[in-house]
Design an enzyme around this catalytic site. Structure first.
Site, PDB file in Angstrom:
ATOM      1  N   LYS A 172       0.840  -1.206   0.000  1.00 36.42           N
ATOM      2  CA  LYS A 172       0.000   0.000   0.000  1.00 36.42           C
ATOM      3  C   LYS A 172       0.870   1.248   0.000  1.00 36.42           C
ATOM      4  O   LYS A 172       1.936   1.290   0.641  1.00 36.42           O
ATOM      5  CB  LYS A 172      -0.918  -0.019   1.225  1.00 36.42           C
ATOM      6  CG  LYS A 172      -1.944   1.119   1.255  1.00 36.42           C
ATOM      7  CD  LYS A 172      -2.852   0.984   2.475  1.00 36.42           C
ATOM      8  CE  LYS A 172      -3.857   2.114   2.571  1.00 36.42           C
ATOM      9  NZ  LYS A 172      -4.736   1.985   3.749  1.00 36.42           N
ATOM     10  N   SER A 220      -9.538   1.887   3.013  1.00 36.80           N
ATOM     11  CA  SER A 220      -8.730   2.672   2.092  1.00 36.80           C
ATOM     12  C   SER A 220      -7.729   1.833   1.293  1.00 36.80           C
ATOM     13  O   SER A 220      -7.112   2.323   0.353  1.00 36.80           O
ATOM     14  CB  SER A 220      -7.962   3.741   2.887  1.00 36.80           C
ATOM     15  OG  SER A 220      -7.084   3.117   3.836  1.00 36.80           O
ATOM     16  N   SER A 225      -9.657  -0.703   7.287  1.00 37.19           N
ATOM     17  CA  SER A 225      -9.261  -0.516   5.893  1.00 37.19           C
ATOM     18  C   SER A 225      -8.592  -1.715   5.235  1.00 37.19           C
ATOM     19  O   SER A 225      -8.213  -1.641   4.068  1.00 37.19           O
ATOM     20  CB  SER A 225      -8.334   0.702   5.772  1.00 37.19           C
ATOM     21  OG  SER A 225      -9.048   1.890   6.007  1.00 37.19           O
TER      22      SER A 225
END
Length: 462
Positions: A59, A134, A158
């Site tokens: 990420k 996210s 997330s």
């Protein structure tokens, strides 16, 4: 054929798979740069590592030496970290290949990956839907088969929420199990690095590698890395609690059916299932959306155009420099949360909001202690109240977007391990079931997940 040649071929194959998933906008690293880096990594990777040759996507709010770390934001566009996050360094030491940086909601603030400055990520099987957020880019790449595993981060669900939306496994460890060093801060008492995998085993293997003590992170517990449990034959001796607050009357009927089927399977596997109560659950979302923005307001103050962020030299004074840097560098959702956080920390409102939220946070933690003290080993719930929603559906009403985190944000507030496992589909869209475990007892949670994964058809309509 040598091991080095095998590794290079595997790296090239991984780059090809990721390139085929380009339509998802899940990867922020240019494919040409990624392909070159993967081959270079494969030529030097240690062949004795337990993750030898495994491509793992990262990420974009987790620091890496190889690629830029923008956090999905224009304010960090072009930023390249001078160090690896501890989790990334441990992956490399285990022989894994860093397979680029994945798209995410800006600074991890969002539940759909629509708040990225670089465009939304598309759901891997239904282009009109969101992959969750996210960490939607990481989830979409794993679900598309581009990589077997990926790192995401959690502040309020997330990893688990996008895992549920995309039909894969997502694990959030106990707070302090995995070092946060190199994870760009959003809410420091909530943030954690988590793992996505196409199977429980893939996700658990990666988690075991990145877990363990780290002197660079004072919040990381001085514990040995997680040891993987064996796959159990049954769940005899397990007591699993079903909290009534997570099954409200307005729960999506398809999600309810999938969870009820999973609960029946848990019973058939030998687990004792009992209804429990977590009475303060309705206050989790408002508590989270006070605590998280407050910490974000503090953490993001560093992006001022002097220490971090682009500098607009035409500003006549420091105040104007701050305004121009943050106004042009941050997106609307980040600005909204900074304003909320600054407000709840301000004089005259601190006691009414932030202090009260911390008191409710303690009550939420006590709810779980009460349940576990009565002999319950794990709690089982839906991961999300619905399947993946349509792109744009919740953008006009931020509160509706925030409510999509209703079943996942509590585990971050109380620091417990939790994970999402695919348990079926509703009208072709995946449904996830969530296990919440006791502090540092991820092994028990993984045992139950192994058993459920083996027994429940994740692609069958509920």
């Amino acid at each position: 054929m040598t091991e080095a040649t095998d590794a290079v071929q595997s790296a090239r194959a991984a780059a090809d798979r990721i390139a085929k998933a380009k339509r998802l906008n899940a990867l922020l690293t240019p494919i040409k740069e990624l392909r070159k880096s993967l081959v270079q990594q494969a030529q030097t990777v240690h062949p004795g590592g337990v993750l030898y040759g495994m491509p793992v996507a990262i990420k974009d709010n987790i620091c890496t030496l190889e690629f830029e770390t923008s956090c999905g934001s224009k304010i960090l566009e072009g930023y390249r970290s001078p160090f690896d996050a501890t989790a990334v360094a441990k992956l490399k030491a285990a022989g894994a290949l860093v397979a680029g940086k994945t798209n995410c909601d800006e600074f991890g603030m969002g539940s759909s990956t629509e708040h990225s400055a670089y465009g939304r990520t598309i759901h891997p099987t239904e282009k009109t839907r969101v992959p969750g957020g996210s960490s939607g880019g990481s989830a979409a790449l794993v679900a598309a088969g581009a990589v077997p595993a990926a790192l995401g981060s959690e502040t309020g669900g997330s990893v688990r929420q996008p895992a549920s939306f995309c039909g894969i496994v997502g694990i959030k460890p106990t707070y302090g199990r995995v070092s946060r060093y190199g994870l760009v801060a959003f809410g420091s008492s909530l943030d954690q690095i988590g793992v996505f995998g196409r199977s429980v085993h893939d996700a658990a293997r990666v988690l075991s590698v990145i877990s363990g003590r780290d002197p660079k992170d004072a919040t990381c517990e001085g514990r040995d890395p997680l040891r993987l449990p064996t796959v159990p034959e049954n769940l005899d001796g397990f007591v699993i609690g079903i909290p009534k607050e997570y099954f409200p009357p307005d729960l999506d009927p398809g999600v309810r059916r999938a969870c009820e089927r999973a609960i029946r399977v848990l019973k058939e596997l030998g687990a004792a299932v009992r209804e429990v109560s977590l009475p303060h659950t309705p206050y989790a979302v408002p508590t989270y959306y006070i605590v998280a923005p407050a910490e974000a307001s503090s953490n993001l103050a560093r992006y001022d155009g002097v220490r971090y962020g682009p500098r607009f030299d035409g500003a006549p004074d420091v105040a104007a420099l701050y305004r121009s840097t943050r106004g042009q560098g941050f997106g609307a959702e980040v600005r909204r949360r900074i304003l909320i956080g600054t407000y709840v920390l301000s004089s005259g409102y601190y006691d009414a909001y932030y202090r009260k939220a911390q008191q409710v946070r303690a009550l939420l933690a006590q709810d779980f202690r009460n349940v576990f003290d009565r002999g319950v080993d794990l709690v089982f719930t839906p991961t999300t109240p619905t399947t993946a929603f349509k792109a744009g559906e919740k953008l006009a009403d931020p509160v509706q977007m925030y409510l999509s985190d209703i079943f996942v944000c509590t585990a971050n507030l109380v620091g417990l391990p939790a994970m999402s496992v695919p348990i079926g589909r509703v009208k072709g869209l995946p449904v996830g079931g969530q296990f919440i475990g006791q502090t540092f007892l991820e092994d028990e949670m993984l045992e139950a997940a192994y058993a459920l994964e083996r027994a429940v058809p994740a692609v069958e309509e509920a």
